[in-house]
Motif scaffolding. Structure first.
Motif, PDB file in Angstrom:
ATOM      1  N   VAL A 122       0.870  -1.183   0.000  1.00  0.00           N
ATOM      2  CA  VAL A 122       0.000   0.000   0.000  1.00  0.00           C
ATOM      3  C   VAL A 122       0.902   1.227   0.000  1.00  0.00           C
ATOM      4  O   VAL A 122       1.854   1.306   0.767  1.00  0.00           O
ATOM      5  N   PHE A 123       0.581   2.162  -0.897  1.00  0.00           N
ATOM      6  CA  PHE A 123       1.422   3.347  -1.052  1.00  0.00           C
ATOM      7  C   PHE A 123       0.727   4.580  -0.500  1.00  0.00           C
ATOM      8  O   PHE A 123      -0.450   4.565  -0.181  1.00  0.00           O
ATOM      9  N   GLN A 124       1.501   5.659  -0.502  1.00  0.00           N
ATOM     10  CA  GLN A 124       0.960   6.933  -0.033  1.00  0.00           C
ATOM     11  C   GLN A 124      -0.212   7.383  -0.900  1.00  0.00           C
ATOM     12  O   GLN A 124      -1.253   7.787  -0.400  1.00  0.00           O
ATOM     13  N   ALA A 125      -0.020   7.335  -2.217  1.00  0.00           N
ATOM     14  CA  ALA A 125      -1.115   7.656  -3.131  1.00  0.00           C
ATOM     15  C   ALA A 125      -2.024   6.431  -3.169  1.00  0.00           C
ATOM     16  O   ALA A 125      -1.550   5.301  -3.132  1.00  0.00           O
ATOM     17  N   TYR A 126      -3.322   6.665  -3.224  1.00  0.00           N
ATOM     18  CA  TYR A 126      -4.257   5.549  -3.001  1.00  0.00           C
ATOM     19  C   TYR A 126      -4.181   4.517  -4.118  1.00  0.00           C
ATOM     20  O   TYR A 126      -4.415   3.347  -3.918  1.00  0.00           O
ATOM     21  N   SER A 127      -3.902   4.966  -5.316  1.00  0.00           N
ATOM     22  CA  SER A 127      -3.758   4.076  -6.470  1.00  0.00           C
ATOM     23  C   SER A 127      -4.925   3.104  -6.617  1.00  0.00           C
ATOM     24  O   SER A 127      -4.741   1.915  -6.823  1.00  0.00           O
ATOM     25  N   LEU A 128      -6.138   3.648  -6.515  1.00  0.00           N
ATOM     26  CA  LEU A 128      -7.337   2.846  -6.751  1.00  0.00           C
ATOM     27  C   LEU A 128      -7.850   3.143  -8.158  1.00  0.00           C
ATOM     28  O   LEU A 128      -7.464   4.129  -8.765  1.00  0.00           O
ATOM     29  N   PHE A 129      -8.727   2.287  -8.649  1.00  0.00           N
ATOM     30  CA  PHE A 129      -9.366   2.562  -9.935  1.00  0.00           C
ATOM     31  C   PHE A 129     -10.579   3.452  -9.676  1.00  0.00           C
ATOM     32  O   PHE A 129     -11.536   3.008  -9.029  1.00  0.00           O
ATOM     33  N   PRO A 130     -10.560   4.697 -10.151  1.00  0.00           N
ATOM     34  CA  PRO A 130     -11.625   5.637  -9.792  1.00  0.00           C
ATOM     35  C   PRO A 130     -12.985   5.267 -10.382  1.00  0.00           C
ATOM     36  O   PRO A 130     -14.025   5.606  -9.823  1.00  0.00           O
ATOM     37  N   HIS A 131     -12.975   4.550 -11.510  1.00  0.00           N
ATOM     38  CA  HIS A 131     -14.232   4.214 -12.180  1.00  0.00           C
ATOM     39  C   HIS A 131     -14.817   2.901 -11.650  1.00  0.00           C
ATOM     40  O   HIS A 131     -15.786   2.398 -12.192  1.00  0.00           O
ATOM     41  N   MET A 132     -14.208   2.357 -10.614  1.00  0.00           N
ATOM     42  CA  MET A 132     -14.739   1.129 -10.013  1.00  0.00           C
ATOM     43  C   MET A 132     -15.253   1.444  -8.613  1.00  0.00           C
ATOM     44  O   MET A 132     -14.753   2.347  -7.943  1.00  0.00           O
ATOM     45  N   SER A 133     -16.216   0.655  -8.159  1.00  0.00           N
ATOM     46  CA  SER A 133     -16.708   0.809  -6.785  1.00  0.00           C
ATOM     47  C   SER A 133     -15.651   0.292  -5.815  1.00  0.00           C
ATOM     48  O   SER A 133     -14.697  -0.401  -6.227  1.00  0.00           O
ATOM     49  N   ALA A 134     -15.848   0.617  -4.537  1.00  0.00           N
ATOM     50  CA  ALA A 134     -14.932   0.130  -3.501  1.00  0.00           C
ATOM     51  C   ALA A 134     -14.849  -1.398  -3.573  1.00  0.00           C
ATOM     52  O   ALA A 134     -13.761  -1.980  -3.553  1.00  0.00           O
ATOM     53  N   LEU A 135     -16.014  -2.032  -3.699  1.00  0.00           N
ATOM     54  CA  LEU A 135     -16.051  -3.494  -3.737  1.00  0.00           C
ATOM     55  C   LEU A 135     -15.266  -4.037  -4.939  1.00  0.00           C
ATOM     56  O   LEU A 135     -14.471  -4.973  -4.801  1.00  0.00           O
ATOM     57  N   LEU A 162     -13.870  -5.322   7.589  1.00  0.00           N
ATOM     58  CA  LEU A 162     -12.718  -5.207   8.490  1.00  0.00           C
ATOM     59  C   LEU A 162     -12.217  -3.761   8.581  1.00  0.00           C
ATOM     60  O   LEU A 162     -11.797  -3.306   9.643  1.00  0.00           O
ATOM     61  N   VAL A 163     -12.245  -3.040   7.466  1.00  0.00           N
ATOM     62  CA  VAL A 163     -11.766  -1.647   7.486  1.00  0.00           C
ATOM     63  C   VAL A 163     -12.908  -0.659   7.733  1.00  0.00           C
ATOM     64  O   VAL A 163     -12.737   0.543   7.593  1.00  0.00           O
ATOM     65  N   GLY A 164     -14.086  -1.177   8.086  1.00  0.00           N
ATOM     66  CA  GLY A 164     -15.194  -0.314   8.480  1.00  0.00           C
ATOM     67  C   GLY A 164     -15.931   0.336   7.324  1.00  0.00           C
ATOM     68  O   GLY A 164     -16.518   1.404   7.475  1.00  0.00           O
ATOM     69  N   ALA A 166     -18.113  -1.525   5.083  1.00  0.00           N
ATOM     70  CA  ALA A 166     -19.082  -2.459   4.490  1.00  0.00           C
ATOM     71  C   ALA A 166     -20.270  -1.717   3.879  1.00  0.00           C
ATOM     72  O   ALA A 166     -20.782  -2.092   2.829  1.00  0.00           O
ATOM     73  N   ASP A 167     -20.663  -0.611   4.511  1.00  0.00           N
ATOM     74  CA  ASP A 167     -21.846   0.111   4.018  1.00  0.00           C
ATOM     75  C   ASP A 167     -21.525   1.029   2.831  1.00  0.00           C
ATOM     76  O   ASP A 167     -22.401   1.692   2.298  1.00  0.00           O
ATOM     77  N   GLN A 168     -20.261   1.090   2.437  1.00  0.00           N
ATOM     78  CA  GLN A 168     -19.872   1.965   1.322  1.00  0.00           C
ATOM     79  C   GLN A 168     -19.425   1.157   0.103  1.00  0.00           C
ATOM     80  O   GLN A 168     -18.830   1.709  -0.826  1.00  0.00           O
ATOM     81  N   ALA A 169     -19.711  -0.138   0.128  1.00  0.00           N
ATOM     82  CA  ALA A 169     -19.138  -1.041  -0.881  1.00  0.00           C
ATOM     83  C   ALA A 169     -19.450  -0.628  -2.315  1.00  0.00           C
ATOM     84  O   ALA A 169     -18.618  -0.776  -3.208  1.00  0.00           O
ATOM     85  N   GLY A 170     -20.641  -0.059  -2.535  1.00  0.00           N
ATOM     86  CA  GLY A 170     -21.050   0.249  -3.898  1.00  0.00           C
ATOM     87  C   GLY A 170     -20.592   1.614  -4.387  1.00  0.00           C
ATOM     88  O   GLY A 170     -20.803   1.976  -5.550  1.00  0.00           O
ATOM     89  N   LYS A 171     -19.968   2.384  -3.530  1.00  0.00           N
ATOM     90  CA  LYS A 171     -19.586   3.751  -3.884  1.00  0.00           C
ATOM     91  C   LYS A 171     -18.352   3.765  -4.786  1.00  0.00           C
ATOM     92  O   LYS A 171     -17.426   2.980  -4.573  1.00  0.00           O
ATOM     93  N   TYR A 172     -18.324   4.674  -5.771  1.00  0.00           N
ATOM     94  CA  TYR A 172     -17.097   4.853  -6.554  1.00  0.00           C
ATOM     95  C   TYR A 172     -16.024   5.445  -5.649  1.00  0.00           C
ATOM     96  O   TYR A 172     -16.310   6.320  -4.837  1.00  0.00           O
ATOM     97  N   THR A 173     -14.801   4.982  -5.832  1.00  0.00           N
ATOM     98  CA  THR A 173     -13.755   5.446  -4.910  1.00  0.00           C
ATOM     99  C   THR A 173     -13.470   6.936  -5.081  1.00  0.00           C
ATOM    100  O   THR A 173     -13.040   7.582  -4.141  1.00  0.00           O
ATOM    101  N   VAL A 184      -9.863   1.477   1.571  1.00  0.00           N
ATOM    102  CA  VAL A 184     -10.138   0.565   0.454  1.00  0.00           C
ATOM    103  C   VAL A 184      -8.826  -0.057  -0.038  1.00  0.00           C
ATOM    104  O   VAL A 184      -8.742  -1.266  -0.279  1.00  0.00           O
ATOM    105  N   ALA A 185      -7.790   0.781  -0.146  1.00  0.00           N
ATOM    106  CA  ALA A 185      -6.488   0.264  -0.598  1.00  0.00           C
ATOM    107  C   ALA A 185      -5.971  -0.805   0.358  1.00  0.00           C
ATOM    108  O   ALA A 185      -5.408  -1.826  -0.056  1.00  0.00           O
ATOM    109  N   LEU A 186      -6.201  -0.577   1.637  1.00  0.00           N
ATOM    110  CA  LEU A 186      -5.766  -1.543   2.644  1.00  0.00           C
ATOM    111  C   LEU A 186      -6.574  -2.846   2.526  1.00  0.00           C
ATOM    112  O   LEU A 186      -6.014  -3.944   2.559  1.00  0.00           O
ATOM    113  N   ALA A 187      -7.879  -2.697   2.353  1.00  0.00           N
ATOM    114  CA  ALA A 187      -8.739  -3.878   2.185  1.00  0.00           C
ATOM    115  C   ALA A 187      -8.311  -4.659   0.941  1.00  0.00           C
ATOM    116  O   ALA A 187      -8.268  -5.895   0.944  1.00  0.00           O
ATOM    117  N   ARG A 188      -7.968  -3.925  -0.115  1.00  0.00           N
ATOM    118  CA  ARG A 188      -7.554  -4.586  -1.353  1.00  0.00           C
ATOM    119  C   ARG A 188      -6.248  -5.359  -1.146  1.00  0.00           C
ATOM    120  O   ARG A 188      -6.073  -6.478  -1.635  1.00  0.00           O
TER     121      ARG A 188
END
Ligand SMILES: Nc1ncnc2c1ncn2[C@@H]1O[C@H](COP(=O)(O)OP(=O)(O)OP(=O)(O)O)[C@@H](O)[C@H]1O
Ligand SMILES: [Mg+2]
Length: 398
Positions: A122-135, A162-164, A166-173, A184-188
């Motif tokens: 896991v890096f400082q920059a989140y490096s998530l896919f913005p067009h994907m949901s958290a899940l 685990l990272v608290g 669960a209720d945001q799973a469908g949200k775009y990052t 999310v990055a940690l969960a991933r």
């Protein structure tokens, strides 16, 4: 590929100090986990590593050695450019090394490619896919490893829980806050059940409050999962708060590695003593096991020099009483206190503690003294004259 990565960015923040806050329940919990975690993930050994970047004539890692026990959280701490990220990236297999060996769970990984090392980063920059949901982001690593859809969803939801989030799973990052994105990055990273979790300044981009919250949460999750973890930071407070052990790096190697309390109380070198916590530099004369400082005898730590020395004394190991008005000082502080005179410059209230910045009148030497707020003499203010003396607590003479 199992190694999840993104971009690093340099970052710098001034660390504040309260090393005493580092001990306590988290450390006890950590020891309990360590005691039963030898069966979980592998331990890590980095042995005699040299890393020279192409075109460079100096070693970014210079005979670097690190051993991390199974389930342990080791924090690599050090100033900018000392080689923290290089050590982490070399462990992950993202950098070629010129010399040395890397073992995980006793298996030689030196020649194993990054995506086969069973590590997540896991890096400082989140490096998530913005067009994907958290899940979907958390599922991603599982998908490329061929985990079936239903199982993938179940595992990803568990980690989001685990990272608290669960209720945001469908949200775009991209609709999430920085702290949420880093969760999310940690969960991933955790979703692939890595043998080793690598975190490179994961909190640097977050504001102070979120940073502390997420720091404590990373520690809780790491203890629960029992994942062998290496966490890089240049923030000493962060390191002291979450590490089982801290490795203080300087010039491409670890100068000292120890649990936070030992590192703070028994620094082996001047660099470590000044990098962790605040320290006063007091003139003294040392002969072997003791030094004389302002007429007081101070026991010396291993590695101390002899002769005319500078003794490194922590702020809480200097006593102070108001000069000529010692009636309101606590009795313990008055007993046997015969030290030089100093003038108080500034009194900083830090809640439970008070930090007093003073200057020795005879020499102009600056002093930082820390004491419980309840022990601060009522009459003390900026400009007050005080008498100071070091306590007989082991210190390093350099
Ligand atoms: N890709 C690269 N090419 C050449 N030199 C590099 C490269 N990356 C890092 N270095 C050099 O290697 C040394 C160690 O860098 P590294 O990034 O590991 O430091 P760091 O401790 O992580 O610092 P920071 O706290 O600033 O992130 C530095 O001197 C740096 O300039
Ligand atoms: Mg770095």
């Amino acid at each position: 590929m199992s190694l999840i990565q993104g971009n690093t960015m340099a970052s710098h923040s001034d660390a504040t100090t309260d090393a005493n806050a580092a001990s306590g329940s988290v450390t006890q919990a950590a020891q309990a986990v360590l005691a039963q975690s030898t069966q979980r993930g592998g331990g890590v050994q980095m042995l005699g590593i040299d890393k020279i970047y192409p075109g460079s004539n100096s070693k970014a890692l210079n005979d670097f050695n690190l051993e991390v026990k199974p389930g342990e959280m080791v924090v690599l701490l050090g100033g900018s450019g000392c080689g923290k990220s290089t050590a982490l990236r070399s462990l992950a297999g993202l950098e070629d090394i010129q010399r040395g060996r890397i073992l995980v769970g006793g298996q030689d990984m030196t020649a194993v490619p990054a995506n086969k090392r069973g590590m997540a980063m896991v890096f400082q920059a989140y490096s998530l896919f913005p067009h994907m949901s958290a899940l979907e982001n958390v599922e991603f690593g599982l998908e490329i490893r061929g985990v079936a859809s239903a199982e993938r969803r179940k595992l990803a939801m568990e980690k989001l829980d685990l990272v608290g989030l669960a209720d945001q799973a469908g949200k775009y990052t991209q609709q999430m806050s920085g702290g949420q994105q880093q969760r999310v990055a940690l969960a991933r990273a955790l979703a692939i059940n890595p043998k080793v979790l690598l975190l490179d300044e994961p909190l640097s981009a977050l504001d102070a409050k979120v940073r502390v919250q997420l720091r404590d949460e990373i520690r809780r999750i790491q203890l629960e999962a029992g994942t062998t973890t290496v966490f890089v930071t240049h923030d000493q407070e962060e390191a002291l708060a979450i590490a089982d052990r801290i490795g203080v790096m300087n010039h491409g190697r670890i100068e000292q590695i120890a649990d936070p309390v030992s590192l703070y109380r028994e620094p082996a070198t001047e660099y470590v003593a000044t990098f962790i916590g605040l320290t006063n530099r007091l003139p003294g004369h040392a002969n072997g096991a003791e030094a004389e400082v302002f007429g007081q005898r101070i026991p010396l730590l291993e590695g101390s020099r002899t002769g005319d020395v500078t003794v490194l004394v922590r702020p809480e190991n200097i006593s102070l009483i108001p000069a000529g008005a010692d009636a309101d000082a606590p009795k313990a502080a008055r007993d046997g206190l015969t030290g030089p005179e100093a003038r108080v410059n500034v009194i900083h209230f830090l809640g439970a503690l008070v930090r007093v910045d003073a200057v020795l009148t005879a020499t102009g030497t600056p002093l930082t003294i820390q004491l419980p707020a309840s022990e601060l003499p009522a009459s003390l203010k900026s400009g007050s004259m005080v008498q100071v003396a070091p306590r007989p607590v082991p210190a390093l003479a350099v």
